[in-house]
Write a protein that holds these residues in place. Structure first.
Motif, mmCIF file in Angstrom:
data_model
loop_
_atom_site.group_PDB
_atom_site.id
_atom_site.type_symbol
_atom_site.label_atom_id
_atom_site.label_comp_id
_atom_site.label_asym_id
_atom_site.label_seq_id
_atom_site.Cartn_x
_atom_site.Cartn_y
_atom_site.Cartn_z
ATOM 1 N N PRO A 123 7.250 -11.395 3.342
ATOM 2 C CA PRO A 123 7.139 -10.786 2.008
ATOM 3 C C PRO A 123 5.736 -10.926 1.434
ATOM 4 N N ALA A 124 5.404 -10.017 0.527
ATOM 5 C CA ALA A 124 4.045 -9.967 -0.036
ATOM 6 C C ALA A 124 3.671 -11.273 -0.725
ATOM 7 N N SER A 125 4.626 -11.917 -1.400
ATOM 8 C CA SER A 125 4.308 -13.130 -2.152
ATOM 9 C C SER A 125 3.937 -14.291 -1.252
ATOM 10 N N LEU A 126 4.278 -14.217 0.055
ATOM 11 C CA LEU A 126 3.935 -15.285 0.990
ATOM 12 C C LEU A 126 2.710 -14.948 1.833
ATOM 13 N N ARG A 127 2.121 -13.788 1.626
ATOM 14 C CA ARG A 127 0.859 -13.452 2.286
ATOM 15 C C ARG A 127 -0.302 -13.880 1.394
ATOM 16 N N PHE A 128 -1.461 -13.997 1.980
ATOM 17 C CA PHE A 128 -2.640 -14.447 1.250
ATOM 18 C C PHE A 128 -3.588 -13.274 1.023
ATOM 19 N N PHE A 129 -3.885 -13.018 -0.263
ATOM 20 C CA PHE A 129 -4.870 -12.026 -0.701
ATOM 21 C C PHE A 129 -5.882 -12.765 -1.582
ATOM 22 N N PRO A 130 -6.960 -13.301 -1.044
ATOM 23 C CA PRO A 130 -7.813 -14.252 -1.800
ATOM 24 C C PRO A 130 -8.813 -13.621 -2.764
ATOM 25 N N SER A 158 18.388 -17.164 5.369
ATOM 26 C CA SER A 158 17.090 -16.506 5.249
ATOM 27 C C SER A 158 17.019 -15.365 6.246
ATOM 28 N N ASP A 159 16.220 -14.337 5.899
ATOM 29 C CA ASP A 159 16.092 -13.180 6.791
ATOM 30 C C ASP A 159 15.229 -13.479 8.002
ATOM 31 N N ILE A 160 14.332 -14.455 7.904
ATOM 32 C CA ILE A 160 13.425 -14.773 9.011
ATOM 33 C C ILE A 160 13.296 -16.289 9.140
ATOM 34 N N ASP A 161 12.876 -16.709 10.341
ATOM 35 C CA ASP A 161 12.481 -18.096 10.549
ATOM 36 C C ASP A 161 11.041 -18.243 10.064
ATOM 37 N N LEU A 162 10.804 -19.241 9.203
ATOM 38 C CA LEU A 162 9.513 -19.308 8.528
ATOM 39 C C LEU A 162 9.144 -20.761 8.244
ATOM 40 N N LEU A 163 7.862 -21.075 8.389
ATOM 41 C CA LEU A 163 7.312 -22.355 7.958
ATOM 42 C C LEU A 163 5.919 -22.084 7.385
ATOM 43 N N GLN A 164 5.688 -22.525 6.154
ATOM 44 C CA GLN A 164 4.376 -22.298 5.525
ATOM 45 C C GLN A 164 3.883 -23.593 4.877
ATOM 46 N N CYS A 165 2.604 -23.866 5.102
ATOM 47 C CA CYS A 165 1.955 -25.030 4.508
ATOM 48 C C CYS A 165 0.739 -24.552 3.717
ATOM 49 N N THR A 166 0.653 -24.940 2.461
ATOM 50 C CA THR A 166 -0.509 -24.607 1.627
ATOM 51 C C THR A 166 -1.034 -25.884 0.977
ATOM 52 N N SER A 179 8.390 -10.013 12.999
ATOM 53 C CA SER A 179 7.165 -9.235 12.858
ATOM 54 C C SER A 179 6.500 -9.509 11.509
ATOM 55 N N PHE A 180 5.193 -9.264 11.455
ATOM 56 C CA PHE A 180 4.423 -9.548 10.248
ATOM 57 C C PHE A 180 4.926 -8.733 9.058
ATOM 58 N N SER A 181 5.448 -7.541 9.306
ATOM 59 C CA SER A 181 5.911 -6.674 8.220
ATOM 60 C C SER A 181 7.084 -7.287 7.456
ATOM 61 N N GLN A 182 7.797 -8.232 8.086
ATOM 62 C CA GLN A 182 8.926 -8.857 7.416
ATOM 63 C C GLN A 182 8.511 -10.063 6.565
ATOM 64 N N ASN A 236 0.820 -1.216 0.000
ATOM 65 C CA ASN A 236 0.000 0.000 0.000
ATOM 66 C C ASN A 236 0.853 1.265 0.000
ATOM 67 N N ASP A 237 1.823 1.298 -0.885
ATOM 68 C CA ASP A 237 2.672 2.473 -1.099
ATOM 69 C C ASP A 237 3.521 2.850 0.108
ATOM 70 N N ASP A 238 3.641 1.933 1.082
ATOM 71 C CA ASP A 238 4.563 2.197 2.185
ATOM 72 C C ASP A 238 6.002 2.038 1.687
ATOM 73 N N SER A 239 6.954 2.339 2.555
ATOM 74 C CA SER A 239 8.353 2.194 2.151
ATOM 75 C C SER A 239 8.652 0.736 1.820
ATOM 76 N N SER A 240 9.635 0.538 0.958
ATOM 77 C CA SER A 240 9.919 -0.806 0.478
ATOM 78 C C SER A 240 10.624 -1.639 1.547
ATOM 79 N N GLU A 241 10.396 -2.956 1.424
ATOM 80 C CA GLU A 241 11.085 -3.930 2.268
ATOM 81 C C GLU A 241 11.810 -4.904 1.343
ATOM 82 N N LEU A 242 12.941 -5.429 1.817
ATOM 83 C CA LEU A 242 13.711 -6.385 1.036
ATOM 84 C C LEU A 242 13.776 -7.701 1.784
#
Length: 583
Positions: free
Chosen positions: A470-477, A428-436, A465-468, A382-388
């Motif tokens: 990345p957009a491609s791993l969030r769900f926008f259905p 990796s920048d964060i500890d992460l586990l995702q199941c789809t 934190s949730f802000s870290q 949403n046009d906030d500052s970029s994250e890498l």
């Protein structure tokens, strides 16, 4: 004798005529629809009975005398050996005549004994005995000589398909007792020796190596011959989509020592393929695409595919390099790389990724793949500052599918599951586990209807934190692959400004009812419900509904849907378009 024939013929031509006859029709009575149809053909009136408005009376009488024999010859193959026939000519209107044929078929003869047996080396081979069990006539059935002949031919064909090329009938009899109306059938098959597969020779296969081609064989030399295995081999080669023609022939005349050599004649398709495309969808806007495929890289059966797509809202360039396993048809190694740019209502993302993947069957219809994926993503929510974000994600994918037809399925079920994760200690920048995962099933209903049910879900666990995330791993259905009727890549949790920021978890269901209009077209009504969320207490299911059209092509169906939200102030119609098989 010849003189008598010509004398009778000459006399018939000079016999009296019924003058003023406009037509003569045939009217068959006393039988059911099935026998009526049979008799209509066999009792068809000769055209010479009526000539220039006159009916040859004696020729007609001669035809009437032949009717009992014609009826008997027509009905006996269907089990009726006691038919009776009466006929008369009736003038139904001035100049309109009708030949009324009253047929009494009598009681049919029925099978009292059915002796089917196999002798020889195959007398105890279960598939051969199953052919006997599937013989279409049984004790108590009405004799049908057409069904008998079909069953007899199928029995012999089945024996040959199982490798018994010398099979033959030692005895085949139909014994009819007219007095008792009983039939005895005797069918004795001598199997002969079962043949084996001999050498398989590939002809005209272009630049493909023979070792690569032998992966498609579902049999080996010295296996027992089976037409089923040849059909399976043909299906495997056809599904590879590498050849424009496939001809597989067992060479019976070349058999030696009960081995049947096989010749496979292949005509390769063009090595290089280009697939341009254009389209439009509410999710993507106007778009153009180009796919390039090299079917035989380095003449080793390796495949390279590149996909370029440019649209108003996203662009990508994806490449896939496939190395087949030369010993197993269903195992391969793939390398993926690509650049993806997305710019939608909720976020903008620039991604660069590479991936190595090994695919193999795991259990029956279950396919598994192990992969490791490296991603670098810069994103703006949403046009906030970029994250890498930099992630190294090893994982596993599981897929299971059972469907009657990949392009136009009527019954089937499919499920997919992916589990991947990364750790801060492992690049990796964060500890992460995702199941789809998702599960799709389709059921046939009466009146050319079918019901499709689809359930999609996902769950994410992360330490930062949730802000870290990345957009491609969030769900926008929102959009065509989620809740139709809503704008693409919307829905889910919002920030303090009311903008969508995506969710960690996902649960969406789709229900579709399709009515097939013909083999190529179908109309659909559907409803979707679900959303993404960060906690169960925040789950707010959204619903959309609409109608659509499916057009089935050789590369998969074209879906055109129009949907709108339900129970939402933004009640706007949205169009979505997609191409490709669900399965």
């Amino acid at each position: 004798m010849r003189f008598r024939f010509y004398l009778i013929l000459f006399t018939l031509l000079l016999l009296p005529m019924i003058s003023g006859a406009k037509s003569l029709r045939l009217n068959i009575q006393g039988v059911d629809k099935k026998l009526h149809k049979i008799l209509e053909t066999s009792l068809a009136l000769p055209t010479s009975l009526v000539n220039e408005g006159k009916i040859n009376r004696n020729w007609l009488r001669y035809h009437q005398r032949q009717l009992p024999g014609l009826v008997s010859a027509s009905l006996e193959p269907y089990g009726y050996f006691h038919s009776q026939v009466e006929s008369q000519v009736e003038e139904i209107d001035p100049g309109e005549y009708q030949l009324n044929v009253e047929v009494k078929p009598g009681q049919p003869v029925k099978i009292s004994t059915l002796k089917l047996n196999v002798t020889g080396p195959g007398d105890s081979f279960p598939p051969l005995l199953q052919l006997l069990d599937s013989f279409p006539l049984h004790v108590g059935d009405i004799l049908r000589q057409d069904i008998y002949k079909e069953g007899k031919a199928e029995l012999l064909k089945g024996a040959i398909n199982l490798g018994y090329f010398d099979a033959k009938f030692q005895q085949h009899k139909i014994l009819v007792n007219r007095d008792t109306r009983q039939v005895n059938i005797i069918l004795h098959l001598e199997s002969g020796t079962r043949f084996h597969f001999g050498k398989t020779v590939f002809m005209d296969h272009g630049e493909y190596q023979e070792r690569f081609l032998r992966r498609y064989l579902s049999y080996q030399e010295w296996d027992y011959f089976s037409q089923k295995e040849l059909d399976q081999t043909r299906k495997r080669i056809r599904n590879a989509n590498l050849f424009r023609s496939i001809d597989i022939q067992p060479e019976r005349d070349q058999a030696k020592e009960h081995q049947i050599p096989v010749k496979i004649d292949l005509k390769p398709a063009p090595r290089h393929q280009f697939f341009p495309g254009i389209g439009y969808g509410t999710d993507s806007g106007a778009r153009g695409s180009l796919r390039y495929r090299n079917r035989n890289l380095f003449h080793r059966g390796h495949e390279f595919q590149g996909d370029l797509r440019i649209s108003e809202k996203n662009e990508y360039f994806l490449t896939t390099y496939t190395i087949p396993d030369l010993d197993h048809l269903d195992r391969m190694t793939r390398f993926h790389a690509g650049i993806i740019n997305e710019d939608n209502t909720s976020y903008e993302s620039d991604r660069l990724f590479t991936e190595a993947e090994y695919i193999r069957p795991f259990y029956k219809k279950l396919t598994a793949s192990l992969f490791i994926r490296q991603e670098r993503e810069r994103y703006w929510i949403n046009d906030d500052s970029s994250e890498l974000s930099r992630l190294l994600l090893p994982g596993v994918r599981l897929g299971w599918r059972q469907v009657d037809d990949l392009i136009t399925p009527r019954r089937g079920i499919q499920t997919r599951l992916e589990l991947k994760g990364g750790a801060d200690a492992l690049f990796s920048d964060i500890d992460l586990l995702q199941c789809t995962g998702n599960i799709t099933t389709i059921y046939p209903l009466p009146q050319q209807l079918s019901l499709l049910l689809r359930l999609r879900g996902g769950a994410t666990w992360h330490s930062s934190s949730f802000s870290q995330l990345p957009a491609s791993l969030r769900f926008f259905p929102g959009g065509g692959k989620g809740v139709r009727g809503y704008e693409y890549k919307t829905l889910g949790p919002k920030d303090s400004d009311g903008d969508y920021i995506g969710g960690k978890h996902l649960l969406v269901a789709n229900i579709e009812l399709e009515k097939k209009l013909n083999p190529d077209w179908g109309v659909v009504i559907f409803t979707d419900i679900g959303n993404s969320f960060n906690a169960w207490s925040d789950y707010d299911a959204k619903q959309g509904a609409g109608i659509g059209v499916n057009y089935y092509t050789s590369i998969g169906p074209l879906h055109i849907d129009v949907a709108r939200p339900i129970g939402d102030d933004k009640n706007k119609l949205r169009l979505s378009l997609s191409v490709g098989a669900e399965w």
